[in-house]
Enzyme design. Sequence first.
Site, PDB file in Angstrom:
ATOM      1  N   GLY A  71       0.814  -1.202   0.000  1.00  0.00           N
ATOM      2  CA  GLY A  71       0.000   0.000   0.000  1.00  0.00           C
ATOM      3  C   GLY A  71       0.852   1.257   0.000  1.00  0.00           C
ATOM      4  N   SER A  72       0.283   2.298   0.552  1.00  0.00           N
ATOM      5  CA  SER A  72       0.899   3.624   0.485  1.00  0.00           C
ATOM      6  C   SER A  72       1.865   3.872   1.637  1.00  0.00           C
ATOM      7  CB  SER A  72      -0.198   4.691   0.520  1.00  0.00           C
ATOM      8  OG  SER A  72      -0.723   4.791   1.827  1.00  0.00           O
TER       9      SER A  72
END
Length: 146
Positions: A71-72
């Site tokens: 993810g981020s």
Amino acid sequence: MSTATDKPQVITLRGRRVVGGKARAEALVTTQTISGWGGISEKDGSVIELHHELHGQSFAGKVLVFPGAKGSSGWSAYFHMCRLNGTAPAAMLFTRMTTKIALGAVVTRVPTLTDFDADIFELIDTGDTVEVDADAGLVTITKAPG
């Protein structure tokens, strides 16, 4: 009467320190990467990603054994919030080093190791007792009965 078969199986392996410290707790193991932002609840340390194999389970106070982050860059912020809320893992053992997970380990401030001399997913099962000495680069696994 005690016999040799009554002794729990103990396995020791070595890894590379990411964050120092010591912890001893029950293992929670997944072969799936974990998303921080949108994948965990910082309130209780549970995995909330719908299709994750640990969905609904909490890593709070456990040795989290997983491949790494996905993810981020918000990953580290969510694990940092877990630390602030007292819902962080007791320790983390992971296999895929990225800047995301390195930063997450540092801000979570729990003993963390990577780069093991054996396959942690073959050696550690959920429920095993795992002692992490990240300063020495050692993991001691006591297999759960049964």
